[in-house]
Scaffold this motif. Structure first.
Motif, PDB file in Angstrom:
ATOM      1  N   ILE A 361      10.899  -7.097  -7.273  1.00  0.00           N
ATOM      2  CA  ILE A 361       9.555  -6.630  -6.908  1.00  0.00           C
ATOM      3  C   ILE A 361       9.613  -5.115  -6.747  1.00  0.00           C
ATOM      4  CG2 ILE A 361       7.592  -6.860  -5.341  1.00  0.00           C
ATOM      5  CD1 ILE A 361       8.668  -9.476  -4.376  1.00  0.00           C
ATOM      6  N   VAL A 362       8.694  -4.421  -7.401  1.00  0.00           N
ATOM      7  CA  VAL A 362       8.608  -2.970  -7.256  1.00  0.00           C
ATOM      8  C   VAL A 362       7.325  -2.659  -6.483  1.00  0.00           C
ATOM      9  CG1 VAL A 362       8.548  -0.748  -8.428  1.00  0.00           C
ATOM     10  CG2 VAL A 362       9.727  -2.671  -9.507  1.00  0.00           C
ATOM     11  N   TYR A 363       7.478  -2.045  -5.318  1.00  0.00           N
ATOM     12  CA  TYR A 363       6.318  -1.711  -4.487  1.00  0.00           C
ATOM     13  C   TYR A 363       5.918  -0.247  -4.660  1.00  0.00           C
ATOM     14  CZ  TYR A 363       6.630  -6.102  -1.990  1.00  0.00           C
ATOM     15  OH  TYR A 363       6.627  -7.427  -1.678  1.00  0.00           O
ATOM     16  N   PHE A 364       4.622  -0.027  -4.808  1.00  0.00           N
ATOM     17  CA  PHE A 364       4.064   1.329  -4.817  1.00  0.00           C
ATOM     18  C   PHE A 364       3.094   1.422  -3.651  1.00  0.00           C
ATOM     19  CE2 PHE A 364       5.286   0.486  -9.137  1.00  0.00           C
ATOM     20  CZ  PHE A 364       5.759   1.700  -9.618  1.00  0.00           C
ATOM     21  N   ASN A 365       2.760   2.672  -3.292  1.00  0.00           N
ATOM     22  CA  ASN A 365       1.849   2.850  -2.163  1.00  0.00           C
ATOM     23  C   ASN A 365       0.388   2.910  -2.561  1.00  0.00           C
ATOM     24  OD1 ASN A 365       3.909   2.858  -0.250  1.00  0.00           O
ATOM     25  ND2 ASN A 365       4.372   5.002  -0.684  1.00  0.00           N
ATOM     26  N   ILE A 442      12.458  -2.899  -4.908  1.00  0.00           N
ATOM     27  CA  ILE A 442      12.488  -1.439  -5.114  1.00  0.00           C
ATOM     28  C   ILE A 442      11.207  -0.861  -4.514  1.00  0.00           C
ATOM     29  CG2 ILE A 442      12.641   0.418  -6.810  1.00  0.00           C
ATOM     30  CD1 ILE A 442      13.763  -1.605  -8.824  1.00  0.00           C
ATOM     31  N   GLN A 443      11.340   0.124  -3.658  1.00  0.00           N
ATOM     32  CA  GLN A 443      10.154   0.758  -3.072  1.00  0.00           C
ATOM     33  C   GLN A 443      10.050   2.174  -3.627  1.00  0.00           C
ATOM     34  OE1 GLN A 443       9.423  -0.087   1.083  1.00  0.00           O
ATOM     35  NE2 GLN A 443      11.102  -1.546   1.172  1.00  0.00           N
ATOM     36  N   ILE A 444       8.901   2.479  -4.202  1.00  0.00           N
ATOM     37  CA  ILE A 444       8.713   3.807  -4.788  1.00  0.00           C
ATOM     38  C   ILE A 444       7.939   4.662  -3.800  1.00  0.00           C
ATOM     39  CG2 ILE A 444       7.844   5.116  -6.765  1.00  0.00           C
ATOM     40  CD1 ILE A 444       9.965   2.976  -7.496  1.00  0.00           C
ATOM     41  N   THR A 452       6.176  -1.896   7.274  1.00  0.00           N
ATOM     42  CA  THR A 452       5.939  -2.194   5.861  1.00  0.00           C
ATOM     43  C   THR A 452       7.264  -2.202   5.103  1.00  0.00           C
ATOM     44  OG1 THR A 452       3.788  -1.156   6.021  1.00  0.00           O
ATOM     45  CG2 THR A 452       4.627  -1.485   3.817  1.00  0.00           C
ATOM     46  N   TYR A 453       8.109  -1.224   5.384  1.00  0.00           N
ATOM     47  CA  TYR A 453       9.431  -1.186   4.719  1.00  0.00           C
ATOM     48  C   TYR A 453      10.187  -2.479   5.002  1.00  0.00           C
ATOM     49  CZ  TYR A 453      14.146   0.173   3.465  1.00  0.00           C
ATOM     50  OH  TYR A 453      15.403   0.192   2.890  1.00  0.00           O
ATOM     51  N   VAL A 454      10.216  -2.888   6.254  1.00  0.00           N
ATOM     52  CA  VAL A 454      10.984  -4.072   6.659  1.00  0.00           C
ATOM     53  C   VAL A 454      10.428  -5.331   5.988  1.00  0.00           C
ATOM     54  CG1 VAL A 454      11.541  -5.564   8.645  1.00  0.00           C
ATOM     55  CG2 VAL A 454      11.731  -3.079   8.851  1.00  0.00           C
ATOM     56  N   HIS A 455       9.106  -5.488   5.975  1.00  0.00           N
ATOM     57  CA  HIS A 455       8.516  -6.699   5.384  1.00  0.00           C
ATOM     58  C   HIS A 455       8.712  -6.718   3.870  1.00  0.00           C
ATOM     59  CE1 HIS A 455       6.596  -8.637   8.839  1.00  0.00           C
ATOM     60  NE2 HIS A 455       6.507  -7.418   9.328  1.00  0.00           N
ATOM     61  N   ARG A 456       8.547  -5.563   3.218  1.00  0.00           N
ATOM     62  CA  ARG A 456       8.789  -5.528   1.767  1.00  0.00           C
ATOM     63  C   ARG A 456      10.233  -5.923   1.470  1.00  0.00           C
ATOM     64  NH1 ARG A 456       6.724   0.460   0.063  1.00  0.00           N
ATOM     65  NH2 ARG A 456       4.507   0.106  -0.255  1.00  0.00           N
ATOM     66  N   LEU A 457      11.153  -5.307   2.186  1.00  0.00           N
ATOM     67  CA  LEU A 457      12.568  -5.618   1.975  1.00  0.00           C
ATOM     68  C   LEU A 457      12.844  -7.106   2.192  1.00  0.00           C
ATOM     69  CD1 LEU A 457      15.465  -4.373   1.539  1.00  0.00           C
ATOM     70  CD2 LEU A 457      15.625  -4.271   4.030  1.00  0.00           C
ATOM     71  N   GLY A 458      12.105  -7.679   3.113  1.00  0.00           N
ATOM     72  CA  GLY A 458      12.287  -9.099   3.444  1.00  0.00           C
ATOM     73  C   GLY A 458      11.871 -10.058   2.346  1.00  0.00           C
TER      74      GLY A 458
END
Ligand code: ATP
Length: 677
Positions: A361-365, A442-444, A452-458
């Motif tokens: 999963i690639v996350y963008f803001n 992957i967080q861009i 948000t970082y923690v939940h995305r990583l989760g």
């Protein structure tokens, strides 16, 4: 069935666990997350350390029930089957959980056993447990059992099993996808019980959903705040909940944040009062930041139980998952670096068949960035040029609020089923979504908040699986990174992705176009050939996206980066380079006068073009990274003041209730242009 409970009380029965529970629990711990055997003494230790470690929260803790006193002497049931043996949970529910052809689960996770213990014992509960540790079942099982236990429901039945007024439990989720996912689990659990599970989510056909509730009834209603408020507030809908006795907030900290809290509070006001029904409220999340505690206290009864299964001696998921940070030379390097990572992984996989397929999963803001990235990756294969994607048949999907609900559901389901795929996503999938076997997140850029970082990583490393997290950031974001994520164990990787650090040059249409070649100008000598090829592939794919779409992503990117890059000239330069080099636009797009004003920019004629004709397009490019979360309150320039007390809203200090050693500063101090708060 409930004789045992009635005779001895729930707490006593729940404590009467056989030694078998311990061995079963040990099995779970060795197979999965190395949880220690779940014996009662370990739990009070957590509760004790919670009270000792967070002096600032003593007031809140004092209001919460002292769980350690209550459960120190005895064991808690940890085997699902024991719940049936003890007459605590309906045999059909247990069969649905344990049958190998259904869920096939044997041992409860810590949050499941401990929450069940507290919920069936009565009283409100706030439960915090790591991502991917089974919180959904932890609230569904007791909620469904409470419905089956309800004596008024049995009396009211009179031959007909269910009508709309029989709704006893309401589950609120911040996103439609999560509400639907919870409903799928609930329906699996309900098989054979005659419990009716219904959903009410934005973007779906309201009329047909209402008809089902009216015609077939409802016991358990799961929905998003906006749609639930809408349904419950209009008497013409015929949906009333006069006997609702269980209210559950999943991702509670998100629902109590000022984006959703007004709707959630309004829903609460539409529920029967405490005099009419003794209602239980349950809240679940992996993160419980300090600033939501005012709202937690306002929402739960005094003396609520705080179940926290992240023990003091246990490392939270976001500290155990391997995480790397990659500093991008320019923001334009982000997509080539993702492509390079996927290609490298596939090459390694060809040599080592034990490697799991690349499921990322690639996350963008911002939604605009998600759309551009997804479209570019899909353009990597071009039938007109007969070029094949370097990623072969990898499924390339997108998930964000600008898709129709049908597309969102389909893409989420596609990703769930795909063994090998990349999902380009906004934060609509950041919380709660349970996609199996995600290998990379992957967080861009840096997310708006640490949670948000923690939940995305989760979304990776769930239920005992492994996974890895990557954060791609620009050098100019380093200070902001230190502020909100600096204490996390991210190791810097400056070698494995040359496409992240090599100099990209603008895409040029070559005279050799007859030969079908559009090439990027050659970067410097040291750039590896494969990296140059990767740049070319991305830039060519970008050039095939309609220019207007690329131009419309310009303002959202700038407004998102503004919170992390404070030097305005540098910010504009970075975004200009992304547009001209990364997105293959001939020049940086102009911005609307309103945008310049709202960002508080002075005019920079040499760098930032103001374009009067963009006025009308502001709405089109108005970006809403969380739009799908049904956030109804506010809009740009209309921030919600709801709940703005000294310790709620946008606090000046944000220590995390759940994470020790947290040293964040306010990560939400600069609202972005266009964000719908
Ligand atoms: N007792 C159990 N044993 C093994 N696996 C389980 C158990 N309970 C749940 N699971 C599985 O663990 C996975 C994660 O569960 P779930 O989505 O409920 O996690 P969560 O804690 O709610 O995560 P998040 O914080 O991300 O919302 C699911 O695939 C679920 O089927």
């Amino acid at each position: 069935m409930l004789g045992a409970v009635r005779r001895f009380g729930v707490s006593n029965v729940l404590r009467a666990s056989a030694p078998r529970s311990l061995s079963a629990s040990t099995r779970w711990s060795s197979q999965l997350l190395k949880w220690q055997p779940l014996s009662a003494p370990s739990f009070p230790a957590a509760a004790r350390s919670f009270h000792a470690s967070y002096p600032a929260l003593k007031a809140a803790a004092a209001e919460a029930h002292e769980i350690e006193d209550d459960s120190a002497q005895t064991e808690i049931i940890t085997e699902f089957r024991d719940l049936e043996r003890q007459g605590l949970v309906d045999p059909s529910i247990i069969r649905n959980i344990t049958d190998s052809r259904r869920m096939g689960l044997t041992t409860m996770t810590p949050v499941q056993s401990q929450t069940l213990h507290e919920v069936l014992g009565g009283g409100d509960v706030l439960a915090q447990a790591k991502t991917g540790t089974g919180k959904t079942l932890a609230f569904l099982v007791p909620a469904m059992q409470n419905i089956l236990n309800d004596p008024t429901l049995r009396q009211d039945q009179r031959g007909r099993y269910c009508d709309p007024k029989d709704t006893r439990a309401l589950i609120i989720s911040p996103t439609r996808e999560l509400a639907e996912q919870i409903a799928v689990e609930a329906k699996k659990l309900a098989a054979g019980t005659r419990l009716q599970v219904r959903t009410a989510v934005g973007g779906s056909h309201k009329a047909s959903g209402l008809r089902r509730i009216q015609e077939e009834g409802c016991h358990l209603l799961i929905g998003t705040p906006g749609r639930l408020k809408d349904i419950l507030s209009d008497p013409r809908n015929g949906v009333e909940v006069p006997k609702l006795n269980t209210l559950i907030l999943d991702e509670a900290d998100r629902l109590l944040d000022d984006g959703f809290a007004p709707d959630v509070m309004e829903i609460q006001r539409m529920l029967p009062s405490a005099q009419e029904v003794n209602r239980q409220t349950l809240m679940f999340s992996a993160t419980v930041p300090r600033e939501v505690m005012t709202m937690v206290r306002r929402t739960l009864k005094p003396g609520f139980n705080f179940v926290k299964t992240i023990r003091e001696d246990e490392v939270p998921t976001h500290l155990t998952v391997p995480q790397k940070s990659v500093v991008l030379r320019g923001y334009e390097n982000a997509l080539p670096a993702i492509l390079e990572m996927a290609k490298n992984y596939k090459a390694k996989q060809r040599e080592d068949s034990s490697l799991r397929p690349f499921k990322t999963i690639v996350y963008f803001n911002s939604t605009a960035e998600v759309r551009i990235a997804a479209e570019a990756f899909n353009n990597l294969s071009d039938p007109r040029r007969r070029s094949h994607s370097p990623l072969g048949r990898m499924n390339l999907l997108e998930l964000h609020s600008r898709l129709s609900q049908r597309e969102r559901t389909r893409n989420a389901e596609d990703f769930r089923r795909s063994p090998e795929a990349i999902l380009f996503s906004s934060d609509v999938s950041a919380r709660g979504m349970d996609f199996p076997d995600v290998t990379h997140v992957i967080q861009i850029g840096i997310p708006q908040t640490r949670e948000t970082y923690v939940h995305r990583l989760g979304r990776t490393a769930r239920a005992g699986k492994t996974g890895e997290g990557w954060l791609f950031l620009h050098d100019a974001q380093h200070g902001y990174f230190q502020d909100i994520l600096g204490d996390l164990p991210l190791t810097n990787d400056s070698t494995s992705l040359p496409a992240a650090s090599a100099r990209m040059t603008p895409f040029v249409k070559m005279a050799s176009e007859e030969a079908g070649e559009d090439l990027a100008a050659r970067p410097d000598e040291t750039t590896p050939e494969e990296t140059i090829e990767t740049f070319n592939q991305i830039q060519q794919a970008m050039a095939n996206i309609p220019p207007r779409q690329r131009e419309d992503a310009f303002q959202p990117l700038m407004s998102n980066l503004k919170s992390s890059i404070h030097n305005k000239r540098r910010l504009v330069q970075i975004v200009n380079d992304t547009a001209t080099i990364g997105w293959s636009l001939p020049e940086a797009p102009g911005v609307s006068p309103k945008f310049v004003q709202q960002l508080g920019f002075k005019r920079m004629p040499d760098l930032l073009k103001v374009n009067e004709s963009r006025r009308g397009r502001d709405r089109d490019s108005d970006d809403d990274p969380f739009g799908a979360m049904d956030r109804r309150s506010g809009g740009f320039g209309r921030p919600s003041n709801f709940g703005r007390s000294s310790d709620f809203g946008r606090p000046s200090s944000r220590s995390n209730f759940g994470d020790s050693g947290d040293r964040r500063r306010d990560s939400r101090k600069s609202p972005s242009y266009g964000r719908r708060y």
